[in-house]
Motif scaffolding. Structure first.
Motif, PDB file in Angstrom:
ATOM      1  N   GLN A   1       1.103   4.333  -3.119  1.00  0.00           N
ATOM      2  CA  GLN A   1       0.498   5.866  -2.325  1.00  0.00           C
ATOM      3  C   GLN A   1       1.859   6.268  -2.955  1.00  0.00           C
ATOM      4  OE1 GLN A   1      -0.416   6.100   1.727  1.00  0.00           O
ATOM      5  NE2 GLN A   1      -1.300   8.245   0.530  1.00  0.00           N
TER       6      GLN A   1
ATOM      7  N   ASP B   1       0.799  -1.431   0.268  1.00  0.00           N
ATOM      8  CA  ASP B   1       0.085   0.052   0.180  1.00  0.00           C
ATOM      9  C   ASP B   1       0.923   1.199  -0.113  1.00  0.00           C
ATOM     10  OD1 ASP B   1      -2.301  -0.943  -0.162  1.00  0.00           O
ATOM     11  OD2 ASP B   1      -2.617  -1.218   1.802  1.00  0.00           O
TER      12      ASP B   1
ATOM     13  N   MET C   1      -1.063  14.028   0.774  1.00  0.00           N
ATOM     14  CA  MET C   1      -0.419  13.119   0.916  1.00  0.00           C
ATOM     15  C   MET C   1       0.870  12.493   1.463  1.00  0.00           C
ATOM     16  SD  MET C   1      -1.333  12.384  -3.605  1.00  0.00           S
ATOM     17  CE  MET C   1      -0.834  11.152  -3.500  1.00  0.00           C
TER      18      MET C   1
ATOM     19  N   GLU D   1      -0.254  11.682   5.154  1.00  0.00           N
ATOM     20  CA  GLU D   1      -0.920  10.561   4.983  1.00  0.00           C
ATOM     21  C   GLU D   1       0.373   8.936   5.354  1.00  0.00           C
ATOM     22  OE1 GLU D   1      -3.829  10.064   1.904  1.00  0.00           O
ATOM     23  OE2 GLU D   1      -4.766  11.732   2.946  1.00  0.00           O
ATOM     24  N   LEU D   2       1.131   9.015   4.209  1.00  0.00           N
ATOM     25  CA  LEU D   2       1.823   8.211   3.958  1.00  0.00           C
ATOM     26  C   LEU D   2       2.903   8.091   5.193  1.00  0.00           C
ATOM     27  CD1 LEU D   2       3.583   9.127   0.605  1.00  0.00           C
ATOM     28  CD2 LEU D   2       3.342   7.132   1.834  1.00  0.00           C
TER      29      LEU D   2
END
Lengths: 251, 217
Positions: B16, B12, B56, B59-60
């Motif tokens: 991403q 995942d 992003m 989130e990562l």
């Protein structure tokens, strides 16, 4: 040249006809912690039991090869001296159940011929303090050892091992029967003890090895696959089998 | 294989990061299009789009931290996570530089007809290729592509030096032309920095696979 406290050369061990260690070579520096890791049945407990000649006390068990501690050939020493030089702590705390806290620690000293009560008391206190137990038991030294909690009993066993002033302390999964807090206390204790002793610890808990060991040795099927600085074994091992084991992909 | 959860989470994170990389590439493409067409509205879209890329990255980062806390990765698994954290940071910086180019288009309105423009676009093509190859290297675990970034970076640096020489050789006869030259010098500088961040991504890829730290820049 680095000094070596424990030197193992071409160590083989058998149970009857079963060869369980196939020629182990390992060097351990003084005042360091070495973790022995590997899946069940890989020979790690047998290995440390060869260091203090406990292995040969099993019926049909046999050892070949060499172990030196502090330059002395362990297999040429009197077994009594071996046990005094190399202390051991086991998976389950095993205090002498009928004895008091004090007597558990004092017994080894009495066997070693220490009769002077003041010296005895001082050494018991020192050992309990080194095992980080003194403050908790100083007012109840003559109560039964079995009145202590599991974690305290394990520290009592460590104090008992330290009382006779060994050079080396072997620990065979010393925290696997303990709760997390007691485990942390033992781990901290190991960090303190390594200033004085050379410690070899067998553990199933990989994070524990990563936290406390200077050097980690990975055993598989009776072979030493890889040994190196712990940080290297856990970040960039040389052998694929070590990588798969420490990253939890087998075992 | 007993670590299906860990492996799925690592996959995942990789996906991403790849998506984030594509966003950064498209931010650069859009910034360059706005430069080529003198289109401030398009440049503004790049500026506005940056918040999404920042999100992003966060989130990562969250995912990587959660994975470390819950899965306790070691060895190559750990290198994958720490490299992902670093690569996310590099991509975020690249996106900021695309924003800097867009802002230069909005504020200084560099002329699309300026004689240095073809060189800027040539350099931009090299940098864009670097970002593409950095992502290929990361996704396909392609060490050759990672190492090749050093070659592309040298090319980008060479073009950048040429651009500066051309700009500094101009006669400063009026204020407007100085401002133009300055704008292009900065844009060249932003592109050059983007290339450096792409080489850092390549270094992260090499680290994941070998644990080796190299300098591609």
């Amino acid at each position: 040249m680095l000094s070596i406290e424990i030197k193992v050369e071409a160590l083989h061990a058998w149970y009857g006809n079963d060869e369980v260690l196939h020629g182990i070579d390992l060097a351990i520096e003084p005042r360091s912690v070495t973790a022995i890791i590997g899946p069940s049945g890989c020979g790690k407990s047998t290995f440390i039991r060869c260091l203090n000649r406990l292995h040969e006390t099993n019926p049909g068990a046999r050892v070949a090869g060499h172990v030196w501690v502090g330059g002395e050939d362990v297999y040429r020493m009197d077994p009594i001296d071996v046990r005094r030089t190399i202390g051991m702590v086991f998976q389950r705390p095993n205090p002498f159940p009928t004895m008091s806290i004090f007597d558990n620690v004092a017994l080894g000293l009495k066997f070693a011929g220490v009769k002077d009560r003041r010296r005895l008391r001082a050494r018991v206190e020192e050992s309990l303090a080194m095992a980080a137990l003194w403050d908790e038991v100083k007012d109840r030294l003559h109560q039964p050892a079995m009145s202590l909690s599991g974690g305290q009993q394990q520290r009592l066993c460590i104090a008992r091992a330290l009382a006779v002033e060994p050079r080396v302390l072997l620990m065979d999964e010393p925290t696997s029967a303990l709760d997390p807090i007691s485990t942390m206390r033992i781990e901290e204790l190991v960090q303190n003890l390594k200033q004085t002793y050379t410690i070899v610890i067998v553990t199933h808990n990989m994070q524990q090895a990563a936290r406390i060991a200077d050097q980690t040795a990975f055993f598989l099927d009776g072979h030493l696959i890889e040994v190196g600085p712990t940080s290297k074994v856990f970040t960039k091992p040389d052998d694929k089998r070590t990588e798969d084991y420490v990253s939890g992909r087998f075992g | 294989m007993q670590r299906n959860v860990l492996d799925a989470q690592l996959a995942d994170i990789k996906q991403q990061l790849q998506a984030m990389g594509e966003q950064v590439r498209s931010a650069l493409q859009q910034a360059l299009a706005s430069l080529q067409q003198g289109d401030a509205a398009q440049a503004r879209q790049v500026v506005d789009g940056d918040a999404g890329i920042n999100r992003m990255e966060h989130e990562l980062e969250e995912r990587c931290i959660r994975l470390i806390a819950t899965q306790q990765p070691v060895a190559k698994d750990l290198r994958k996570v720490t490299a992902a954290l670093r690569i996310a940071g590099e991509l975020e910086r690249m996106a900021d530089l695309a924003v800097d180019i867009a802002r230069a288009v909005i504020r200084q309105q560099p002329s699309p007809a300026d004689p240095v423009m073809p060189d800027i676009l040539r350099m931009a093509a090299v940098v864009e290729e670097m970002i593409r190859q950095a992502l290929v290297a990361y996704v396909n675990e392609d060490l050759a592509a990672a190492r090749n970034l050093a070659v592309l970076d040298d090319e980008a640096d060479r073009l950048y030096r040429g651009i500066l020489e051309e700009l500094f050789s101009r006669r400063p006869d009026d204020q407007g032309r100085i401002a133009q030259a300055m704008a292009f010098a900065f844009i060249g500088r932003y592109l050059e920095r983007m290339g450096d961040h792409a080489t850092n991504v390549g270094e992260g890829v090499v680290y994941i696979h070998s644990g080796e730290r190299i300098d591609l820049n």
